[in-house]
Design a protein around this motif. Sequence first.
Motif: not given
Length: 101
Positions: A63-67
Motif C-alpha cells: 500500500h505504501l510502496m504504491n503511493g
Amino acid sequence: MKKFKLNGNEYEFEGLTFNSVCRLEELGVDITSANEKPMSFLRAILALAVGDANTAGDELQAHLMNGGSLDEIAKIISEEIADSDFFQAVQGKTSKLKTVK
C-alpha cells in the motif's frame, strides 16, 4: 463490520470485540499502548481482517510502496475503535480505575 479495499483486495473488519482484543494480545500488541509501537499496532489491527500478521505487513508495505498513506489505514482503524462498544466500555472502566487510585 466495515469493508475496505487495500491493494485491490477487499477485506472486512469483524469489529473490536473481547476475542479480537485477545488476538491482538497474542500478536504482542496491547491496544491501550498503540502510541508506543504504532507500526506494530497498525499491522496487528490489519491482521484481524487479513488473517495473519505477515500478510498484513505485506499489504501495508505494498500500500505504501504504491503511493498509499498510513492516514487512510489509520482512519479506518479509528472508525473501528470509535464504533466498538466493547472497546468504549473497556476504556471507560480503565479511566474510572485510574481516577480511583
